[in-house]
Design a protein around this motif. Structure first.
Motif, PDB file in Angstrom:
ATOM      1  N   UNK A 273      29.417   8.557 -16.510  1.00 60.93           N
ATOM      2  CA  UNK A 273      28.556   8.230 -17.649  1.00 60.93           C
ATOM      3  C   UNK A 273      28.364   6.729 -17.714  1.00 60.93           C
ATOM      4  N   UNK A 274      27.110   6.300 -17.837  1.00 64.80           N
ATOM      5  CA  UNK A 274      26.804   4.891 -18.095  1.00 64.80           C
ATOM      6  C   UNK A 274      26.363   4.762 -19.547  1.00 64.80           C
ATOM      7  N   UNK A 317      25.377  12.950 -12.825  1.00 68.89           N
ATOM      8  CA  UNK A 317      25.100  11.576 -13.251  1.00 68.89           C
ATOM      9  C   UNK A 317      24.588  11.576 -14.689  1.00 68.89           C
ATOM     10  N   UNK A 318      25.454  11.175 -15.619  1.00 67.47           N
ATOM     11  CA  UNK A 318      25.047  11.045 -17.010  1.00 67.47           C
ATOM     12  C   UNK A 318      24.536   9.619 -17.232  1.00 67.47           C
ATOM     13  N   UNK A 319      23.441   9.301 -16.551  1.00 66.65           N
ATOM     14  CA  UNK A 319      22.848   7.976 -16.678  1.00 66.65           C
ATOM     15  C   UNK A 319      21.755   8.018 -17.739  1.00 66.65           C
ATOM     16  N   UNK A 344      33.625  14.490 -21.713  1.00 64.09           N
ATOM     17  CA  UNK A 344      33.584  15.386 -20.566  1.00 64.09           C
ATOM     18  C   UNK A 344      33.243  14.639 -19.266  1.00 64.09           C
ATOM     19  N   UNK A 345      33.397  13.329 -19.296  1.00 71.87           N
ATOM     20  CA  UNK A 345      33.120  12.495 -18.121  1.00 71.87           C
ATOM     21  C   UNK A 345      34.433  12.042 -17.490  1.00 71.87           C
ATOM     22  N   UNK A 346      34.409  11.883 -16.179  1.00 70.71           N
ATOM     23  CA  UNK A 346      35.588  11.396 -15.456  1.00 70.71           C
ATOM     24  C   UNK A 346      35.589   9.876 -15.334  1.00 70.71           C
ATOM     25  N   UNK A 347      34.394   9.316 -15.268  1.00 72.28           N
ATOM     26  CA  UNK A 347      34.243   7.878 -14.995  1.00 72.28           C
ATOM     27  C   UNK A 347      33.213   7.340 -15.988  1.00 72.28           C
TER      28      UNK A 347
END
Length: 765
Positions: A273-274, A317-319, A344-347
């Motif tokens: 996620x960004x 990609x949660x961009x 729910x994001x790893x990074x």
């Protein structure tokens, strides 16, 4: 057996929430009010009550094991009823008479979940559940009790789990896919660059040993990959649940994404996620987070779970572009949507403020979080000044005068609190510096005023001055929030009609905050001296410090130093002609160059003379937009004979890669120390008393960081070749000379003939 963990709070919010986003003044104030209420109520607990009790239970469904865990605010035993009591504390500004058992479904759901876990673990047939409401405007307390049987709580809990079951299966399946891809994922390059492997090993060991690491690594070795790759490996070994990659500039986000892309191209599966600021990601016509003005806010919580499931099933990609796409598709607020996706994001990639700013940080992760995570802090030298800004605040007398004018006459308590604050403010009128004790009465008055405004902000939303009073409330909130951190490393200042709380040293605050993380890695090309940054960013006696040697051929970088010119403010005008002449000699080799100055004023002074002898020159303007900056950099891509004037510490002195012929030389004019100011001198005096290094901490170290960052623009890869020119007599004396990069072999020159000869020989080699 597949394993999955979730907090009580996240479980309840995912299953039970509904309705609109109506942030008003709630979003920023809720956490602070909650802490305040907890402190007040828990102080009244008897010795038989236990505070902040960790509770956990596991349930097996199909082929996976779900663990639900969290911390109950309080647990006690009622002698009259012979029942244990689960106490959930909530702050409120609503009239206490309006509150009853049906007032808030989420509050009761959370309390009942804790009650179920405790009753199950203690084999209890019945248990009492209590909601303790703390009324912020009056400090009154209302307790609502309800007795439950274990069967009732068990049915309730099982309904929760069934509702969460479909999505929890997704998470367990995803974790298996992710971890399997991590096991087979290899370093994305054929070979490690020199220094890259040792940096990666240092990061991995830091995570394994739950510690902190400050690492200085030269520009161009691939620092981002050196911290990202071992951190992802640690996730695959269940050492971490999440990675937070924190940056000071948007270029840092791009670098992190590029590193992830390289790994994903080689088979890595990871949900990243960004995070994007609310003002940038908002897709409404205007940033107004309420159901009246925003269709994405109205009914957001009724639809957001479907949006989460949809995007989770569709992309890794949660961009920003994907978040906006699914926000429009499901008609949800993109900013709140992305914050939910962080669960729910790893990074997670985001600005420093999402972790460290006490006003806006991600409280759902960093206040009592049960997940294991690492902070990867990019360009960590920037965090020192940012941290001081985050933990400083100010408040103006004019805001209080406006409140006196705007508040309805009927709100007697509000107006009385405001007049009290004005009175306390005026008592400090003749004082510039004052102690913690001297402004205690003022801060108490401002705090009471802030909480008393809650009633107005709830009930008077149609008032003509509502927005103005809301802004004043936010100013009050920020000031009161920072006041909670006040310690020996803060100072208070009164300037005309403004009260300022200045954070001088955030070290102790960071030291305490970083305990929440499993590990923290601070990295940059310019962390010199390392202990200086460690002291200010939360290092302790067990912290690791590491320096990576430059892997690049020192013969490809020529560093020349002038020993005659003085660039101190007093002598600047006297040496303008000499600087212009040196810059002309320095750039005789065709190519692109940047000249860095410590301030816009000094840069513009020299530029006015230089442009008379050189037409191929551009200059960084004071008010550059993002588009302007991009166009400025594009000139280096399409031109090969360009001279640019820029400021140290600005957009072009760090975080940019101008490889090969795009940049062959940098001239650095002055040692870059900040301009002498009242507040800088406060900083100097503080560290002189504390560490006997006042001038170093306030002026020299911050200035030389900018110098080294500017010089680091020249060599960005093994193939680069270039020159650095240092213009200032102080570069040749300590402590400035000792703070230059260790891999620089600095050569002095004494005449025009001398510099021409050395440059000619270097470029001919």
């Amino acid at each position: 057996m597949k394993e999955l963990r979730i907090s009580v709070r996240n479980l309840i919010e995912f299953v039970k929430r509904s309705g609109d986003i109506d942030r008003g003044f709630y979003s920023n104030s809720r956490a602070m009010a909650g802490i305040y209420a907890h402190q007040k109520l828990q102080a009244l607990y008897s010795s038989s009550y236990k505070k902040e009790v960790f509770l956990s239970t596991s349930i097996r469904i199909s082929d996976f094991n779900l663990t639900v865990e969290g911390r109950a605010d309080g647990i006690g035993y009622d002698e009259k009823t012979c029942l244990y009591v689960i106490d959930e504390i909530k702050s409120t500004s609503r009239d206490l008479d309006e509150l009853d058992y049906d007032s808030n479904v989420l509050h009761w759901a959370q309390a009942k979940t804790y009650a179920y876990i405790y009753a199950k673990n203690k084999n209890l047939d019945r248990i009492n559940v209590r909601l303790s409401y703390f009324h912020l405007p009056t400090s009154q307390i209302k307790k609502i009790d309800h007795e439950f049987s274990f069967e009732e709580l068990s049915d309730f809990f099982n309904e929760l789990i069934v509702s969460y079951l479909e999505f929890s299966k997704r998470l367990t399946e995803w974790k298996e896919i992710r971890n399997e891809s991590i096991k087979t994922c290899r370093f994305p390059f054929k070979n490690y660059r020199a220094g890259q492997r040792e940096m990666a090993v240092a990061v991995y060991n830091t995570i394994s040993k739950t510690n902190k690491l400050f690492v200085q690594a030269p520009t161009g070795i691939g620092k981002s990959m050196s911290v990202i790759f071992p951190s992802i490996k640690a996730i695959g070994e269940d050492k971490l649940d999440k990675i937070f990659y924190l940056v000071s500039r948007s270029t840092g986000k791009i670098t992190a994404q590029d590193s992830l892309f390289k790994l994903m191209d080689r088979g890595l599966r990871i949900k990243y996620l960004t995070l994007t600021a609310k003002e940038k990601i908002c897709i409404n016509d205007e940033v107004k987070c309420n159901p009246k003005d925003c269709p994405f806010a109205k009914g957001h919580f009724d639809r957001v779970n479907d949006a989460i499931i949809d995007i989770f099933d569709s992309v890794d990609e949660f961009k920003r572009s994907n978040i906006e796409k699914y926000s429009r598709l499901h008609l949800v607020c993109p900013f709140e949507f992305q914050l939910d996706l962080a669960n729910f994001s790893d990074f997670i990639i985001g600005d420093y403020n999402y972790a460290f700013d006490p006003i806006v940080y991600l409280k759902r992760f960093f206040e009592g979080s049960l997940e294991s995570y690492v902070f990867l802090v990019d360009e960590a030298h920037n965090l020192v000044d940012r941290a001081r800004e985050m933990y400083s605040a100010e408040f103006k007398l004019n805001d209080l005068m406006l409140l006196d004018e705007y508040l309805p006459k009927s709100l007697k308590i509000n107006r009385a609190n405001n007049l009290k604050a004005i009175s306390e403010f005026n008592l400090l009128a003749k004082t510039r510096f004052f102690s913690y004790q001297a402004f205690a009465n003022l801060n108490e008055a401002l705090e009471k005023l802030m909480y008393s405004l809650n009633d107005y902000l709830i009930k008077y939303k149609e008032d003509e001055h509502y927005d103005e009073i809301l802004n004043i409330y936010f100013n009050l909130f920020s000031y009161n929030k920072i006041y909670q951190y006040y310690n020996k490393d803060f100072v208070s200042v009164k300037e005309e009609n403004t009260i300022k709380i200045l954070c001088l040293d955030s070290g102790d605050i960071f030291k305490d905050f970083l305990k929440n993380a499993r590990a923290s890695v601070f990295f940059s090309a310019t962390l010199e001296p390392l202990k200086y940054y460690g002291n200010l960013l939360g290092a302790d006696e067990n912290t690791y410090y590491y320096k990576i040697k430059s892997p690049f051929d020192t013969n490809k970088l020529l560093v020349l130093r002038d020993k005659k010119i003085l660039t101190t403010y007093k002598y600047r005008k006297n040496f303008v002609a000499d600087i212009v002449r040196l810059l002309k000699l320095f750039t005789e080799k065709k190519g692109n160059y940047i000249f860095f100055f410590p301030s816009y004023a000094y840069m513009e002074m020299v530029y006015e003379e230089y442009k008379k002898i050189d037409e191929k020159v551009i200059i960084q303007s004071r008010q550059m937009t993002e588009t302007d900056r991009s166009e400025f950099l594009l000139k280096f891509k399409f031109q090969e004979d360009l001279r640019a004037f820029a400021v140290m510490g600005g957009a072009f002195s760090e975080g940019i890669d101008l490889l090969g012929k795009r940049l062959i030389g940098v001239a650095i004019i002055s040692v870059g120390i900040p301009q002498i100011s009242f507040e800088r001198n406060i900083l100097k005096n503080h560290f002189q008393k504390k560490l006997k290094k006042g001038y170093d901490y306030a002026y020299i170290y911050p200035g030389m960081v900018k110098v080294n960052q500017s010089g680091g623009r020249v060599i960005r890869s093994e193939d680069d070749k270039g020159v650095v020119l240092l213009i200032d007599k102080r570069f040749s004396i300590e402590p400035y000379s000792k703070l230059l990069p260790r891999h620089w072999i600095v050569e002095d020159f004494y005449s025009d003939k001398d510099i021409k000869k050395r440059l000619g020989e270097f470029w001919e080699e």
